[in-house]
Design an enzyme around this catalytic site. Structure first.
Site, PDB file in Angstrom:
ATOM      1  N   GLU A 156       0.147   5.981  43.732  1.00 19.29           N
ATOM      2  CA  GLU A 156       0.951   5.854  42.507  1.00 19.29           C
ATOM      3  C   GLU A 156       0.727   4.548  41.758  1.00 19.29           C
ATOM      4  O   GLU A 156       0.575   4.532  40.543  1.00 19.29           O
ATOM      5  CB  GLU A 156       2.459   5.953  42.821  1.00 19.29           C
ATOM      6  CG  GLU A 156       2.935   7.308  43.248  1.00 19.29           C
ATOM      7  CD  GLU A 156       3.002   7.410  44.749  1.00 19.29           C
ATOM      8  OE1 GLU A 156       3.753   8.238  45.232  1.00 19.29           O
ATOM      9  OE2 GLU A 156       2.295   6.656  45.442  1.00 19.29           O
TER      10      GLU A 156
ATOM     11  N   ASP B 104       3.263   9.001  47.717  1.00 15.79           N
ATOM     12  CA  ASP B 104       4.352   8.721  48.664  1.00 15.79           C
ATOM     13  C   ASP B 104       4.702   9.933  49.527  1.00 15.79           C
ATOM     14  O   ASP B 104       4.573  11.083  49.082  1.00 15.79           O
ATOM     15  CB  ASP B 104       5.599   8.264  47.906  1.00 15.79           C
ATOM     16  CG  ASP B 104       5.477   6.844  47.391  1.00 15.79           C
ATOM     17  OD1 ASP B 104       4.587   6.123  47.880  1.00 15.79           O
ATOM     18  OD2 ASP B 104       6.258   6.452  46.506  1.00 15.79           O
TER      19      ASP B 104
ATOM     20  N   ASP C 292       7.175  11.832  50.269  1.00 22.20           N
ATOM     21  CA  ASP C 292       8.432  12.534  50.041  1.00 22.20           C
ATOM     22  C   ASP C 292       8.222  13.588  48.970  1.00 22.20           C
ATOM     23  O   ASP C 292       7.101  13.854  48.542  1.00 22.20           O
ATOM     24  CB  ASP C 292       9.552  11.553  49.631  1.00 22.20           C
ATOM     25  CG  ASP C 292       9.254  10.831  48.327  1.00 22.20           C
ATOM     26  OD1 ASP C 292       8.198  11.080  47.723  1.00 22.20           O
ATOM     27  OD2 ASP C 292      10.085   9.997  47.915  1.00 22.20           O
TER      28      ASP C 292
ATOM     29  N   GLU D 215       8.980  13.698  45.769  1.00 19.49           N
ATOM     30  CA  GLU D 215       8.412  13.201  44.519  1.00 19.49           C
ATOM     31  C   GLU D 215       6.923  12.903  44.680  1.00 19.49           C
ATOM     32  O   GLU D 215       6.123  13.182  43.792  1.00 19.49           O
ATOM     33  CB  GLU D 215       9.157  11.934  44.073  1.00 19.49           C
ATOM     34  CG  GLU D 215      10.547  12.187  43.537  1.00 19.49           C
ATOM     35  CD  GLU D 215      10.558  13.037  42.271  1.00 19.49           C
ATOM     36  OE1 GLU D 215       9.813  12.712  41.325  1.00 19.49           O
ATOM     37  OE2 GLU D 215      11.294  14.032  42.244  1.00 19.49           O
TER      38      GLU D 215
ATOM     39  N   ARG E 251      12.448   5.425  50.931  1.00 20.08           N
ATOM     40  CA  ARG E 251      13.291   6.550  50.500  1.00 20.08           C
ATOM     41  C   ARG E 251      13.324   7.562  51.630  1.00 20.08           C
ATOM     42  O   ARG E 251      12.400   8.357  51.797  1.00 20.08           O
ATOM     43  CB  ARG E 251      12.751   7.177  49.214  1.00 20.08           C
ATOM     44  CG  ARG E 251      12.901   6.262  47.999  1.00 20.08           C
ATOM     45  CD  ARG E 251      12.539   6.964  46.697  1.00 20.08           C
ATOM     46  NE  ARG E 251      12.688   6.033  45.589  1.00 20.08           N
ATOM     47  CZ  ARG E 251      11.716   5.271  45.105  1.00 20.08           C
ATOM     48  NH1 ARG E 251      10.513   5.327  45.660  1.00 20.08           N
ATOM     49  NH2 ARG E 251      11.920   4.462  44.087  1.00 20.08           N
TER      50      ARG E 251
ATOM     51  N   HIS F 195      11.693  11.407  57.685  1.00 13.82           N
ATOM     52  CA  HIS F 195      10.828  10.265  57.927  1.00 13.82           C
ATOM     53  C   HIS F 195      11.506   9.321  58.913  1.00 13.82           C
ATOM     54  O   HIS F 195      12.643   9.514  59.329  1.00 13.82           O
ATOM     55  CB  HIS F 195      10.570   9.502  56.625  1.00 13.82           C
ATOM     56  CG  HIS F 195      10.030  10.355  55.525  1.00 13.82           C
ATOM     57  ND1 HIS F 195       8.999  11.226  55.704  1.00 13.82           N
ATOM     58  CD2 HIS F 195      10.391  10.459  54.227  1.00 13.82           C
ATOM     59  CE1 HIS F 195       8.738  11.839  54.566  1.00 13.82           C
ATOM     60  NE2 HIS F 195       9.579  11.395  53.649  1.00 13.82           N
TER      61      HIS F 195
END
Length: 859
Positions: free
Chosen positions: A7, A80, A82, A84, A298, A343
């Protein structure tokens, strides 16, 4: 060389260092596609088809990745770990396929790592997989829901509730929490109660405190001592009796450490200990993660990888000794139900590295890392061992009893490193007691009654709000910070001393939604919908089924409000908020009768700015208003009514203070046909108009104050209060536009400044602007104009000129001011006045046709 996409450029730089020259590492700079903010981006009529658009800023990043793939025909998506991150990878793949940058033979893989360390990154590269379709569908469902709610509900708010900005699937429920808490606080009525504390001395001369728990042979409840009279009787009961120790009980106790951080608990603790907002904490955590110092931030997970547990125990033993390492590792259960959040906890990547050893320069990052490091070590340390002592004290007749509590830490364990913060202050029982034995007589040193009042529930901080949302199952770790930030950015909520208070707009939006869209701001409904979305991410539910059931009922609710008029909405909100806005009066009278005119009814009204207030139905005949919210008796008593507040009389004139269009002012007497504009004077900004006294009002009405005539030119010098504060003016009259103004330092100087000080301030003002604005110097007075008024020859910046009233006529260049006659002056004045009177207005400029925005083509 494979192309690896992450990202952020910071993350790309770190990963490039680990992978070396065998890989090309590029950044997508977050999401590359989004739903355009227009109707039809999500189409419920065609199975919720979603139209995506590459953001203009993202086109160059997509092009850079596409160009790199021309030479390196392999794509590794390393965003990442997750939902998103999975969505960003999916968007990238879809966008690149749309550009034909990914060919039929281009291998595309997805890798995830929970920490940006060399070991984690290289290990992830050995275990590639495909983009997780379930996580992508969970993302699509959430994005579609948020679009459908926001795009369809927000326009309803704009039309029916002026000033409202937006509504959202989760943000509106979060706002409701804050509004309801504030209404609880406003409805709260404090209850008085008293406690009695005794300072006692042991036979060995040591003092300690004990509180009264038994009176009249009965155990005291919190409110049993209800007033000062009862408290004094309790004091007398204790004073009149001898006290002895009836029992001493010491019990061992343990305190266990808190689990390691997940997203919500990190935000809460950062708020408690450092006053960090959720967004601020997550920004600092993001930087720590990208630098490779902590694991992904997160997460709902509180478990720790076995190798991390082992490293943590080794670090504890090496730093604090083996006594602080428990015999078995501590295991914390992961609360997450869905795969997306499963996680690890948030922990340091290197357990032996404290904040000082990392040499972090950013203050927020250093504080947050230190918090994470200490919490992680503490979670694997030994429990603290305590001894809690309770001493019961009583009189021989059993009528009076007191209790003292104390605590001793026998072994500090994890407390050596870290102790979790508290949202609520608890009763202090940590005091250490002196040596006390059963049967000891106790001497009374003092008996002290103390008054208390029950307290309303506290307003939410960002920490307690996140905690409450987590308890209710509203939102998810990646959304907490943005939700709390959004309701503040919308002007629905403001932060005051770290507490969240609803604004008028927030109250109105909540009242509207609760009445017309109640189901969609219910806590259970929102939490159940979150569970359904989690089921989608786990692969056990179809996301289009979730969207279909939601849209069927939601669209019907939207349709029901289409015929509502604004007056209907305001009447309904008045009805809903009536107990809050118009509580019953003590005398039983109608709380909605206007206190000013006695005939109109009070109701809530909205201003163009979006704020709300309470006004009279007899407007404009009655201009009574008060702030939105319950009536404040004290404020009502001191408020300034529309007809002005009478301060008293001076020399037979009434002196009143008014609230005018441009601010508060005082006035002498009333406006009449003979005196249409009675003397008035603005109230200084530093003075509270409701608290103004007669003496202050009379003082203000002496302004403007004539200090005297300037010694150099004989022109008047005045002191006054203006729009920008106290000042002096050098001019013939206070209404002249010309002259020179100079600010005074303090308000008191308006009534005390003398000529010497005034001359100095005026000279400094003229010098500071190079003479601009100085009072013009009279070169010669010619006498009176035939139509009345003096005619003078003045010295001007661009040469001499003739001045008569408001007409200034420049002298010809060849005219000597000393020889100018009155007839010549009158001719110049007539010519100038004639030009002024016949001056034509400039024709309005035609607006150039608006240029059409050039349509940018995809690179």
């Amino acid at each position: 060389m494979p192309v690896v996409v992450v990202e952020s450029p910071a993350k790309a730089k770190t990963i490039n260092k680990y992978l070396g020259s065998d890989y090309t590492v590029l950044a997508s700079y977050g999401h590359v596609r989004d739903l355009p903010p227009k109707d039809g981006s999500v189409d419920p009529e065609h199975e919720f088809d979603m139209k995506w658009e590459i953001a203009s800023d993202s086109k160059k990043h997509v092009k850079a990745i596409a160009d790199a793939l021309k030479d390196d025909n392999a794509l590794i998506l390393a965003t990442d770990p997750d939902r998103e991150g999975e969505a960003i990878s999916w968007h990238l793949e879809e966008a690149l396929r749309g550009r034909k940058a990914i060919k039929a033979d281009t291998p595309v893989s997805r890798v995830v790592f929970n920490a940006i360390t060399k070991t984690a990154v290289t290990e992830a590269m050995k275990n590639p997989r495909q983009v997780d379709g379930d996580l992508v569908e969970a993302y699509l469902a959430r994005r579609a829901l948020d679009y459908l709610v926001g795009f369809n509900l927000s326009p309803v708010l704009w039309r029916k509730l002026p000033g409202a900005k937006s509504a959202g699937r989760v943000q509106s429920v979060c706002l409701r929490l804050i509004v309801e808490r504030e209404m609880e606080i406003e409805a709260f009525r404090a209850r008085e109660y008293w406690s009695v504390t005794a300072l006692l001395k042991t036979p060995r001369g040591q003092e300690f405190e004990a509180r009264l728990t038994v009176l009249g042979g009965k155990k005291l409840d919190r409110y049993d001592i209800k007033d000062s009279t009862a408290a004094e009787m309790a004091v007398q009961a204790v004073t009149s009796r001898d006290l002895t120790v009836q029992s001493v009980e010491a019990k061992p106790a343990t305190r266990n450490p808190s689990p390691p951080f997940m997203t919500s608990t990190l935000q809460q603790e950062a708020s408690r200990k450092f006053g960090m907002g959720a967004r601020q904490a997550m920004q600092a955590a993001q930087r720590l993660y990208e630098a490779g110092h902590i694991t992904y931030m997160r997460t709902d997970g509180i478990d720790m990888a076995p190798e991390a547990v082992s490293a943590c125990r080794d670090a504890i033993g090496g730093r604090f000794g083996k006594d602080y390492v428990p015999a078995e590792p501590r295991v914390y259960k992961n609360k997450a139900k869905n795969a997306q959040e499963a996680h690890e906890c948030i922990r340091p990547t290197e357990m032996t590295a404290d904040a000082d050893s990392l040499r972090l320069t950013d203050a927020d990052q250093k504080k947050l890392y230190d918090l994470i490091w200490k919490r992680t070590l503490a979670c694997q340390m030994e429990s603290a061992r305590l001894e809690r002592t309770t001493v019961e004290i009583g009189s021989r007749d059993g009528q009076v009893g007191l209790r003292a509590n104390g605590q001793v830490v026998l072994f500090d364990g994890f407390l050596k490193v870290y102790e979790e913060g508290r949202d609520d202050v608890e009763e202090d029982d940590d005091k250490r007691l002196p040596q006390i034995a059963q049967g000891d007589p106790l001497a009374k040193q003092s008996i002290t009654p103390e008054q208390h009042f029950t307290q309303p529930p506290p307003r939410y901080t960002e920490a307690t709000l996140v905690k409450r949302m987590e308890e209710l199952g509203i939102g998810r770790p990646s959304t907490y910070a943005s939700i709390v930030t959004t309701i503040q950015d919308r002007g629905y909520v403001r932060k005051d001393k770290n507490r969240l208070l609803p604004e008028d707009k927030g109250r109105l939006v909540t009242a509207f939604l609760e009445n017309y869209f109640r189901r969609y701001v219910e806590y259970d409904f929102t939490a159940d919908l979150e569970d359904e979305l989690d089921d989608v991410s786990a692969g056990s539910r179809d996301y289009k089924d979730v969207l279909g059931r939601f849209w069927r009922d939601f669209s019907a609710a939207i349709a029901e409000t289409s015929e509502l008029r604004i007056t209907e909405v305001l009447d309904k909100i008045n009805e809903v908020l009536e107990p809050h806005l118009f509580p019953p009066t003590e005398d039983g009278s109608d709380p909605r009768v206007c206190p000013n005119c006695g005939a109109g009814r009070l109701s809530m009204r909205t201003a163009r700015s979006g704020g709300a207030f309470i006004g009279c139905s007899n407007y404009p005949e009655c201009r009574y208003t008060r702030p939105f919210g319950p009536p404040d008796a004290e404020a009502e008593a001191s408020a300034i009514p529309p007809e002005g507040k009478l301060l008293g009389e001076d020399n037979g004139d009434e002196i009143r203070v008014f609230k005018g269009r441009f601010g508060p002012y005082v006035q002498r007497g009333e406006a009449t046909a003979d005196v249409p504009k009675p003397p008035r004077q603005t109230v200084p900004k530093d003075w509270v108009p409701e608290d103004l006294t007669l003496e202050q009002g009379v003082m203000l009405l002496t302004l403007p104050r004539l200090i005297g005539t300037h010694p150099e030119d004989g022109v008047n010098v005045w002191a006054n209060i203006g729009r920008y504060g106290p000042y002096i003016k050098h001019a013939d009259t206070t209404s002249d536009r010309g002259g020179t103004n100079a600010n005074l330092e303090g308000l008191d100087e308006v009534w005390t400044v003398g000529m010497n000080r005034a001359v100095q301030l005026l000279a400094e003002k003229v010098a500071s602007r190079g003479g601009r604005g100085r009072a013009a110097k009279v070169l010669k007075s010619l006498g009176d104009h035939p139509d009345g008024g003096g005619v003078d020859i003045m010295e001007g910046k661009y040469g001499p000129y003739v001045k008569w009233e408001k007409v200034n006529a420049t002298l010809p260049k060849d005219q000597d001011p000393e020889t100018l006659t009155m007839d010549q002056a009158v001719a110049l004045i007539s010519e100038k006045a004639g030009k002024k009177g016949t001056k034509k207005k400039a024709a309005p400029k035609k607006k150039a046709p608006a240029k059409k925005a050039a349509k940018k083509s995809d690179d």
